[in-house]
Design an enzyme around this catalytic site. Structure first.
Site, PDB file in Angstrom:
ATOM      1  N   HIS A  82       0.854  -1.187   0.000  1.00 21.70           N
ATOM      2  CA  HIS A  82       0.000   0.000   0.000  1.00 21.70           C
ATOM      3  C   HIS A  82       0.891   1.238   0.000  1.00 21.70           C
ATOM      4  O   HIS A  82       2.053   1.178   0.438  1.00 21.70           O
ATOM      5  CB  HIS A  82      -0.901   0.014   1.231  1.00 21.70           C
ATOM      6  CG  HIS A  82      -2.004  -0.988   1.194  1.00 21.70           C
ATOM      7  ND1 HIS A  82      -3.096  -0.912   2.022  1.00 21.70           N
ATOM      8  CD2 HIS A  82      -2.192  -2.098   0.445  1.00 21.70           C
ATOM      9  CE1 HIS A  82      -3.908  -1.921   1.788  1.00 21.70           C
ATOM     10  NE2 HIS A  82      -3.373  -2.667   0.831  1.00 21.70           N
ATOM     11  N   CYS A 105      -5.980   2.135   6.082  1.00 25.27           N
ATOM     12  CA  CYS A 105      -6.632   0.898   6.503  1.00 25.27           C
ATOM     13  C   CYS A 105      -5.991   0.418   7.811  1.00 25.27           C
ATOM     14  O   CYS A 105      -5.022   1.016   8.292  1.00 25.27           O
ATOM     15  CB  CYS A 105      -6.495  -0.165   5.412  1.00 25.27           C
ATOM     16  SG  CYS A 105      -4.802  -0.779   5.202  1.00 25.27           S
ATOM     17  N   CYS A 132      -2.168  -0.355   7.453  1.00 23.11           N
ATOM     18  CA  CYS A 132      -1.346   0.852   7.347  1.00 23.11           C
ATOM     19  C   CYS A 132      -1.348   1.648   8.644  1.00 23.11           C
ATOM     20  O   CYS A 132      -0.314   2.189   9.050  1.00 23.11           O
ATOM     21  CB  CYS A 132      -1.810   1.697   6.170  1.00 23.11           C
ATOM     22  SG  CYS A 132      -1.501   0.882   4.581  1.00 23.11           S
ATOM     23  N   GLU A 184       1.129   3.850   1.860  1.00 25.83           N
ATOM     24  CA  GLU A 184       1.714   4.240   3.142  1.00 25.83           C
ATOM     25  C   GLU A 184       2.904   3.357   3.503  1.00 25.83           C
ATOM     26  O   GLU A 184       3.940   3.848   3.959  1.00 25.83           O
ATOM     27  CB  GLU A 184       0.674   4.141   4.272  1.00 25.83           C
ATOM     28  CG  GLU A 184      -0.537   5.020   4.085  1.00 25.83           C
ATOM     29  CD  GLU A 184      -1.724   4.306   3.441  1.00 25.83           C
ATOM     30  OE1 GLU A 184      -2.857   4.562   3.864  1.00 25.83           O
ATOM     31  OE2 GLU A 184      -1.519   3.483   2.521  1.00 25.83           O
TER      32      GLU A 184
END
Length: 157
Positions: free
Chosen positions: A61, A91, A94, A63
């Site tokens: 992801h 999420c 993260c 991040e």
């Protein structure tokens, strides 16, 4: 949370525009257009965009990618003096990574009503059972961030 001064708000918007540029890179690669940057001492030390499809990596992801790069740049897995800017509410995975990295401040764009782990679905950050607290500022350039995501998903239907 105290209201931001005009200078802080302008800087947050400037950094969020950088995160949006990273999200554009994800879009161009056929990924969900989420972008993130890590800022420390007024400079970008980490940049990421979603790469989980292209790299067949469920943890890639925006991040996490930005945190990995920042850790290498700073030379430490703790990023206690750094801020993370991301185009959508993180999420749970993260958010957990932000806690482990000891990020000082999170600034995000659009809320994620399906998987947000800051305030929308669950509250991982600043949970009383965890040992790290960070400042949180949501809604920075939220309209632009949401539009990019909405256009992406609309084009795929």
């Amino acid at each position: 949370m105290d209201e931001l001064s005009m200078d802080e708000q302008s800087m947050d918007e400037l950094w969020m525009k950088e995160a949006l540029r990273s999200a554009q890179r994800a879009l161009e690669a056929g990924e969900v257009p989420v972008g993130a940057i890590v800022v420390c001492d007024g400079r970008i030390v980490g940049r990421g965009w979603n790469r989980n499809i292209g790299e067949s990596d469920p943890t890639a992801h925006a991040e996490v990618v930005a945190l990995r790069e920042a850790g290498k740049t700073v030379g430490n897995h703790r990023l206690a003096e750094c801020d993370l800017f991301v185009t959508i509410e993180p999420c749970a995975m993260c958010a957990g990574a932000l806690v482990h990295a000891r990020i000082k401040r999170l600034v995000y764009g659009a809320d994620d009503t399906k998987a947000g782990a800051v305030r929308s679905v669950m509250q991982v950050l600043n949970h009383p059972a965890l040992n790290h607290r960070m400042e949180i500022c949501g809604g920075v350039l939220a309209g632009r961030c949401a539009e990019l995501l909405q256009a992406f998903f609309k084009s795929r239907r």
